[in-house]
Design an enzyme around this catalytic site. Structure first.
Site, PDB file in Angstrom:
ATOM      1  N   TYR A   1      -2.232  -0.585  10.163  1.00 38.50           N
ATOM      2  CA  TYR A   1      -2.228  -0.913   8.728  1.00 38.50           C
ATOM      3  C   TYR A   1      -0.925  -0.431   8.080  1.00 38.50           C
ATOM      4  CZ  TYR A   1      -4.250  -1.212   3.964  1.00 38.50           C
ATOM      5  OH  TYR A   1      -4.506  -1.508   2.642  1.00 38.50           O
TER       6      TYR A   1
ATOM      7  N   SER B   1       0.854  -1.195   0.000  1.00 40.91           N
ATOM      8  CA  SER B   1       0.000   0.000   0.000  1.00 40.91           C
ATOM      9  C   SER B   1       0.888   1.242   0.000  1.00 40.91           C
ATOM     10  CB  SER B   1      -0.856  -0.018   1.272  1.00 40.91           C
ATOM     11  OG  SER B   1      -1.417   1.241   1.512  1.00 40.91           O
TER      12      SER B   1
END
Ligand code: NAD
Length: 280
Positions: A176, A163
């Site tokens: 995350y 990501s």
């Protein structure tokens, strides 16, 4: 000549019932790859596998497995080996964030010290662990299980889904961000460890897509209008828009195929320029 050399290969796609990875499974099947769609959501995995078979006339199966449970991954691998053959490609796509690992505000000032529910101090450890484990251990464990075939046969490609927040953390989502940074690090580590095995290990870092997983941060629930965070994202993306899952498949096919036989240990941003832009 088929430079991709993907025909009749076998790909395992974790989180294959999800938005991004179902597109990736479709794209692989369109190049003749047999696909195993692994997901907690068996019904949706089955539906996607059926769709693939109907569209591309190439074998595809849906399977339940939990990427955090090695025994369930091993059970799925036995079925894959029986029905499709030895594994050539692994896409580690299962992952995501959760509101329980998200701070309510981006940055603190001293007066926020008494409002832990808004800040770092109020993060629930169980939520943090859940998100960290899903994204990191949920990449490591399936790799342990499914890459053994590749090492034994001396060829294969592992593609982790990272990501944007793996390079520089995004505000509000520390678990995350940390997990995806760990995914990048693991991508490099395993690429080195597997360097002489013929198995390549790379990652794709998608830029911003508007999906179920991040909708709660980007669209105001009450008004349906873009949140200030959403405006910042689009403003920070030189192409000035969200990406779509189909825009990730070209890079995935490149990494999965013989188009990238000397490429290992890289994390490729597919992000409309977000990672290149300082904001000024
Ligand atoms: P999604 O929620 O649509 O799909 C994720 C899938 O994983 C779901 O089908 C879910 O059932 C499955 N899953 C969840 N936990 C699992 C488990 N323990 N075992 C097996 N399967 C499990 O998400 P998506 O948006 O398609 O994201 C796919 C990947 O891309 C994730 O790793 C995510 O972090 C990453 N990513 C997404 C974006 C984005 O904007 N959507 C951006 C960057 C990276």
């Amino acid at each position: 000549m088929d430079e991709f050399n993907l025909q009749r290969k076998v790909a395992v796609i974790t989180g294959g019932a999800g938005l991004i990875c179902s597109e990736m499974a479709m794209a692989l099947a369109s190049h003749g790859v047999k696909t195993a769609i692994i997901d907690l959501n068996k019904d949706e995995a089955d539906r996607i596998a059926m769709d693939i078979e109907r569209k591309y006339s190439i074998p595809s199966i849906g399977l339940f497995a939990d990427v955090l449970n090695k025994a369930s991954l091993e059970a799925s691998k036995m079925v894959i080996n029986q029905k499709l053959g030895s594994v050539d490609i692994l896409i580690n796509g299962a992952g995501g964030n959760s509101p329980s690992a998200t701070t309510k505000i981006e940055t603190m000032d001293p007066s926020d010290a008494d409002n832990p529910e808004l800040t770092f101090f109020g993060l629930r450890i169980e939520g943090f662990e859940k998100v960290f484990d899903l994204n990191f251990m949920g990449t490591l464990l399936p790799t342990m299980v499914y890459s053994l075939d590749m090492v034994r046969q001396g060829s294969g490609s592992i593609i982790n889904i990272s990501s944007m927040n793996s390079f520089r953390p995004l505000t509000k989502i520390p678990a995350y961000s940390a997990a995806k940074a760990a995914v990048n690090n693991f991508t490099q580590w395993l690429a080195v460890h597997f360097g002489r095995t013929g198995v390549r290990v790379n990652a794709i870092a998608p830029g911003f897509l508007l999906t179920e997983q991040n909708k709660f941060l980007l669209i105001d629930e009450k008004t349906g209008a873009p949140t200030p965070r959403s405006q910042k994202i689009v403003g920070g993306t030189p192409m000035y828009r969200y990406g779509s899952p189909t825009e990730l498949t070209g890079t995935m096919l490149y990494l999965a195929s013989d188009m990238s036989t000397f490429v290992t240990g890289v994390v490729i941003p597919v992000d409309g320029g977000f990672n290149a832009y300082s904001g000024v």
